[in-house]
Structures are given as C-alpha cells and as structure tokens.
Scaffold this active site. Structure first.
Site, short mmCIF file in Angstrom:
data_model
loop_
_atom_site.label_atom_id
_atom_site.label_comp_id
_atom_site.label_asym_id
_atom_site.label_seq_id
_atom_site.Cartn_x
_atom_site.Cartn_y
_atom_site.Cartn_z
N HIS A 144 0.85 -1.19 0.00
CA HIS A 144 0.00 0.00 0.00
C HIS A 144 0.88 1.25 0.00
O HIS A 144 1.27 1.74 -1.05
CB HIS A 144 -0.92 -0.05 1.22
CG HIS A 144 -2.02 0.97 1.20
ND1 HIS A 144 -2.26 1.82 0.15
CD2 HIS A 144 -2.97 1.28 2.14
CE1 HIS A 144 -3.29 2.60 0.43
NE2 HIS A 144 -3.73 2.29 1.63
N HIS B 212 -1.45 -0.89 -11.43
CA HIS B 212 -2.16 -0.46 -10.24
C HIS B 212 -3.37 -1.35 -10.02
O HIS B 212 -3.95 -1.86 -10.98
CB HIS B 212 -2.62 1.00 -10.39
CG HIS B 212 -3.07 1.64 -9.10
ND1 HIS B 212 -4.35 1.48 -8.63
CD2 HIS B 212 -2.41 2.41 -8.20
CE1 HIS B 212 -4.47 2.15 -7.48
NE2 HIS B 212 -3.31 2.72 -7.20
N ASP C 3 3.60 6.25 -7.72
CA ASP C 3 4.78 5.92 -6.91
C ASP C 3 6.05 5.95 -7.74
O ASP C 3 7.15 6.07 -7.17
CB ASP C 3 4.62 4.53 -6.30
CG ASP C 3 3.39 4.42 -5.42
OD1 ASP C 3 3.26 5.25 -4.52
OD2 ASP C 3 2.56 3.53 -5.65
#
Length: 429
Positions: free
Chosen positions: A266, A307, A365
């Site tokens: 996460h 994702h 990210d």
C-alpha cells in the site's frame, strides 16, 4: 437509487431471490445482496474487489479510463490550479471555498499546528532507530490522551475540531519523528509559512539559522500531499471506516489507517520503486532487468508499474513526472542517474507490447520516490509523508460515515475448518 432488480436462483432454495440494483451518479451498478442473509447465504469476495461496502460522495475512480475525481473535480485540474489545503476544504465540505472561506480555513489550520508540549517527552519512549511509521502509529493514537476535549463523535463541532487538529498536527508529528531519529532538536512550526513550506522547515531547519525554503521545492511537496489526499475505498481508508464504525475516537481511527498504510503493498510502494532503481543502477542494465521482469520464473518485479485500480495511465503520475522535472532542475540534478533510468523505463512501458498488453503503465509511486530522494528525505520517511497527505481523505470518509447512518462493520466468512467435535480428555489423546 433505482427500481432495477436482479434475481438469483440457487439449488435447494424454492423460488428466485430478488435483489435490488442501485445506480450511482457514475460508475458500475451495485447489486444489494442484503437479502441473501435471510436465505442463509453470504457472498464470497476475497479482497472485497467486487463489493461496495459503503455509499460515498467524496472520490470517484474510473480505472479503465485513468480518471480520478475529488467531489467531481479531475485530479489534474486540482494539481495545476489548486493547492493542498484548498483540496482539503473540498474533500471535507464538498465544494471549493471562496476567498474568505479559504483564508479562514488556512488560518484555522495554522492555529492548530503546534502539539502539546508533553508530546515532546512522549518521543523519548522510542528507540532512536525506531521506524518513523512505528512512531507515528503510537503518537497519533496517543493524541486522544492529549486532546480528549474533542472525542464526542456525535457532536459535529467536536468532529470538526478533531479534523483541524489532525490535518494541522500531522506534518509537525512527522517532522518530529524524523528529527528524533537523527538526534536533532525538534523545530516548532512557523505559521508565516505555507503548509508544505512549513513541513520542509520543520524537517530540515535548525535553531541555528533561519530556514530558506525554495518555492519550487515547497510547491513540489504540496503537490505530493495533494496527489495523495484521497483515493476512494483503498485498504487504509476502509480500515479507518471499519474502525470508525465501532464508535472509536477519530485519533484511534487515523492511527489504524496509518498502520494499514505501512504495508509495502500500500504505502510502501514508492520506497520499493527507489530501491528497484538503485538495484538497476545504470541505464545500460535496463534491458537485462526488463527481461527478468518478463520471465515468469524470475522473482524480480518492476515496481511502480500497474495499479490495483488503474488499467490505464495513472492520472497522478503525469503530474508527478512534471514535478520531478521541476525539482531536479531546481536542484541542478537534471542528469540524475535514477531519473534517467526512470525515464527509459517509462518509454519502454509505453511502447513495449508486453507492458501494453498487461496494461502496466507507470503509477504515482514511480516518480514520487525520486522527488522525495531529491529533497533529501530518507526512504524510511516516504510512507510517513504519504500518511500526512492522506490524513484529510481518511478524515473526510470517517466524518461522512459518522454524520450519516451506518452500522458496525462485520464481514462474514467461508468457514472451512472442523465441524463440531467432542472434547477428548488429555489422558486419552
């Protein structure tokens, strides 16, 4: 809601079971399976990938199209024209503020940036080498012991005070966690600064000299907070909602969200991206690692691609890429080897049939880790910064639930253990 119905027939049950079908403003239809319980059945959905556990008006994601909306506003528009605190207002209250409302909101947040002085001594109970997320779990949960005058969750004013306290104090607590780990004195917040600028001041400033924060770096930090502000019903937000459904106080609920966020699947993803780029080391080795990523028998994975929700380009990644370019240019790091690796990997991901077929597009990210590293923030703090930005989303969802009608969460299970059996005395076993 709609008048649509679905019917379910099950072997051994006479007649069809009628299930209401609900329609939201946008998004998939939802089958209400509540009637199954009366017929002795539950649904089975590991990971809740096909289950809507709540009704919400805060954030909407269309993963197939790469769309993220906060109260209807696209994330790219907010990132370009808004700032973090204005987005906080939007998530909490449902509308963008006018000038007076925004000034009052920002002023109120500034009034709550300091923490109780005894919290400074609370940090001394941790080891110096403790992970900052471990410290944040403990300190945020302990806030209810310091601010017990705002714990009546049925009181709208108490909920609002708790929201301001959490949004305002999270950067202070995060910076204190970092300062504690390196043995430097804690820095008090400077309310003449903006939200992100103040955070960088508390992170890197010292009492010896005044802080000088580059506006470019402060803007990049603000964008990181904004892009992580909310992401619908993810693991940490769902954890906050589940904890809140028991009537727990808001500080305990946010601490539970921090704990869920700490997981590497996460909130730890941007740290994993940076570790991967450092493992690759040089642009000349990219083909080698891409080949390994395609090899089913090789455990190596390219981090920062794909994702759980998005099956298209993560809309936040586009903004984060621009921010990365601006930060590295400001710091004279345009030729940073990690950025060169990242850009080449992105080119491959957008043109290679393997990545296109599997829809492995760069996500948020992918670039955020590079920005944070350039700012001088250690990898152990990456997830803490994620938590700072996500706090407003957690609060917004918690408040939406508490202020409406809700029931304590109680997931069911598919039991596959022993059926009833009789106890055997110890001397007969």
């Amino acid at each position: 809601m709609s008048d649509l119905k679905a019917t379910l027939t099950v072997d051994g049950i006479d007649g069809a079971i009628e299930l209401p079908v609900h329609e939201g403003t946008i998004g998939p239809r939802v089958v209400d399976v509540g009637a199954l319980t009366a017929n002795g059945m539950f649904t089975y959905d590991p990971g809740f990938v096909s289950t809507a556990a709540c009704e919400s008006q805060i954030t909407y994601i269309d993963g197939a199209k790469g769309v993220l909306l906060h109260r209807g506003y696209p994330i790219d528009q907010l990132a370009e024209h808004s700032d973090y605190l204005e987005t906080c207002y939007l998530l909490l209250y449902g509308e963008l503020p006018d000038k007076t409302q925004k000034e009052q909101f920002v002023r109120t947040v500034h009034n709550h940036t300091m923490v109780h002085e005894q919290i400074r001594t609370f940090y001394n109970g941790f080891r110096r080498d403790a992970h900052p997320m471990a410290i944040m779990c403990g300190v945020v949960g302990a806030l209810s012991a310091f601010y017990h005058d705002s714990l009546d969750i049925s009181d709208e004013h108490h909920r609002q005070v708790a929201a301001f306290r959490l949004i305002a104090k999270m950067p202070t607590l995060a910076a204190m966690s970092y300062k504690f780990s390196i043995g430097q004195p804690f820095m008090y917040p400077d309310n003449s600064m903006g939200y992100a600028e103040n955070f960088l001041h508390m992170m890197f400033g010292t009492p010896c000299e005044p802080s000088r924060i580059s506006p470019v770096l402060a803007k990049a930090m603000d964008r990181i907070f904004l892009l992580h502000a909310d992401h619908e019903q993810n693991a940490s937000t769902s954890t906050v909602r589940l904890a809140g459904s028991s009537g727990a106080n808001p500080f305990a609920c946010i601490a539970s969200g921090i704990a869920a966020l700490w997981g590497p699947s996460h909130g730890g993803a941007n740290e994993a991206v940076l570790n991967m780029l450092e493992e690759i080391g040089d642009v000349s080795r990219i083909d080698e690692f891409v080949a390994r990523a395609k090899d089913k028998n090789d455990p190596f994975r390219l981090m920062g691609f794909g994702h759980r929700v998005y099956k298209n380009f993560d809309p936040r990644a586009k903004v984060m890429k621009q921010a990365a370019d601006e930060v590295l240019a400001e710091l004279g790091m345009e030729n940073d080897p990690l950025l060169a690796i990242a850009k080449r990997l992105e080119e491959i991901a957008l043109s290679d049939e393997y990545f296109i077929e599997k829809k492995l597009y760069p996500n948020v990210d992918f670039y955020s880790g590079i920005i944070l590293k350039a700012l001088g923030i250690p990898t152990s703090m990456f997830t803490v910064i994620f938590a700072v930005g996500r706090t407003v989303g957690w609060i917004a969802h918690w408040n939406e639930m508490i202020s409406g009608s809700y029931r304590i969460g109680r997931p069911r299970q598919l039991y596959t253990g022993y059926a009833q059996r009789d106890y055997i005395p110890l001397d007969q076993r």
